[in-house]
Design an enzyme around this catalytic site. Structure first.
Site, short mmCIF file in Angstrom:
data_model
loop_
_atom_site.label_atom_id
_atom_site.label_comp_id
_atom_site.label_asym_id
_atom_site.label_seq_id
_atom_site.Cartn_x
_atom_site.Cartn_y
_atom_site.Cartn_z
N CYS A 3 0.80 -1.51 -0.12
CA CYS A 3 -0.06 -0.36 -0.54
C CYS A 3 0.72 0.99 0.25
O CYS A 3 1.81 0.88 -0.19
CB CYS A 3 -0.93 0.09 1.22
SG CYS A 3 -0.18 -0.02 2.66
N ASN A 6 2.38 1.98 4.57
CA ASN A 6 2.72 0.19 4.68
C ASN A 6 2.69 0.15 6.14
O ASN A 6 2.92 -0.07 7.67
CB ASN A 6 4.05 -0.39 4.93
CG ASN A 6 4.31 -1.76 5.10
OD1 ASN A 6 5.84 -1.91 5.56
ND2 ASN A 6 3.52 -2.94 5.54
N CYS A 8 -1.53 1.02 7.56
CA CYS A 8 -2.96 0.40 7.63
C CYS A 8 -3.08 -0.70 6.60
O CYS A 8 -3.52 -2.03 7.46
CB CYS A 8 -3.50 1.56 7.53
SG CYS A 8 -3.61 3.30 8.02
N ARG A 9 -3.33 -0.71 5.97
CA ARG A 9 -3.77 -1.70 4.89
C ARG A 9 -2.75 -3.26 4.74
O ARG A 9 -3.11 -3.79 4.45
CB ARG A 9 -4.39 -1.35 3.02
CG ARG A 9 -5.44 0.03 3.23
CD ARG A 9 -5.64 0.34 2.21
NE ARG A 9 -4.69 1.76 1.39
CZ ARG A 9 -4.30 2.24 0.74
NH1 ARG A 9 -5.28 2.29 -0.24
NH2 ARG A 9 -3.34 3.04 0.45
N SER A 10 -1.83 -2.64 3.84
CA SER A 10 -0.86 -3.98 3.83
C SER A 10 -0.32 -4.57 5.15
O SER A 10 -0.29 -6.13 4.55
CB SER A 10 0.60 -3.56 3.05
OG SER A 10 1.46 -2.80 3.80
N ASP A 116 -8.29 3.73 1.50
CA ASP A 116 -7.17 4.36 2.22
C ASP A 116 -7.89 4.64 3.30
O ASP A 116 -8.75 6.08 3.37
CB ASP A 116 -6.55 5.42 1.84
CG ASP A 116 -5.75 5.93 2.55
OD1 ASP A 116 -5.42 5.95 3.79
OD2 ASP A 116 -4.41 6.42 2.25
P1 4NP Z 1 -1.53 1.81 4.52
O1 4NP Z 1 -1.71 4.33 5.12
O2 4NP Z 1 -1.21 2.69 2.52
O3 4NP Z 1 -3.21 1.79 4.17
O4 4NP Z 1 -0.56 2.76 4.49
C1 4NP Z 1 -1.91 5.44 4.45
C2 4NP Z 1 -0.75 5.18 5.81
C3 4NP Z 1 -0.23 6.99 6.08
C4 4NP Z 1 -0.64 8.26 4.84
C5 4NP Z 1 -1.51 7.64 3.99
C6 4NP Z 1 -1.89 6.39 4.20
N1 4NP Z 1 -0.02 8.88 5.35
O5 4NP Z 1 -0.38 9.62 4.71
O6 4NP Z 1 1.42 8.48 6.28
#
Ligand code: 4NP
Length: 144
Positions: A3, A6, A8-10, A116
């Site tokens: 994602c 790294n 939240c989703r992955s 997201d």
């Molecule tokens: P992820 O979510 O891609 O599912 O881990 C996010 C985590 C952090 C951020 C964006 C999306 N950020 O902008 O810090």
């Protein structure tokens, strides 16, 4: 499982697919296309929703996706189209391109992307968990 952050989703996708596969046969890992959170644990909300379903992802550490991952992994699942295009942009040949897939291409849902959940509430994490869980059930079946 890749994602953006790294966190939240992955990490959820890594934990869920690990829970459905034999670690002696399938190596599952996750990474982010961005390096904002390198070395951090997953987001508390991802840890909580995973716990709710009996999966512990609290020991995971964020890392950034790297070119060497194309050699190490047979399949690279992107959570959304931005991640997909960012990974494709790093490829050098057809073999590498063919390894990259959208996670939800595995499931028959009208959604093509795992949304997201970072800026939303807890309900977003529940929704993401369920989408990833559906995809991972089908992936695990294919791999077994
Ligand atoms: P992820 O979510 O891609 O599912 O881990 C996010 C985590 C952090 C951020 C964006 C999306 N950020 O902008 O810090």
């Amino acid at each position: 499982m890749v994602c953006l952050g790294n966190i939240c989703r992955s990490p959820l996708a890594e934990g869920i697919l690990k829970s459905k596969t034999d670690s002696d046969k399938v190596f599952v890992d996750s990474a982010g296309t961005a390096g904002y959170h390198i070395g951090n644990n997953p987001d508390k909300r991802s840890i909580a929703v995973a716990n709710k379903y009996g999966i512990d992802i609290s020991g995971q550490r964020c890392r950034k996706f790297s070119y060497s991952d194309f050699a190490q992994f047979d399949i690279i699942y992107a959570m959304d189209l931005n991640n997909y295009h960012d990974i494709i942009a790093m490829t050098n040949d057809k073999n590498e391109i063919e390894k990259v897939k959208l996670l939800l291409a595995e499931v028959s849902t009208s959604l093509t992307e795992v949304p997201d959940p970072y800026y939303g509430g807890e309900d977003g994490f529940e929704k993401v968990y369920k989408l990833i869980d559906q995809a991972c059930s089908l992936i695990a079946k294919k791999l077994s």
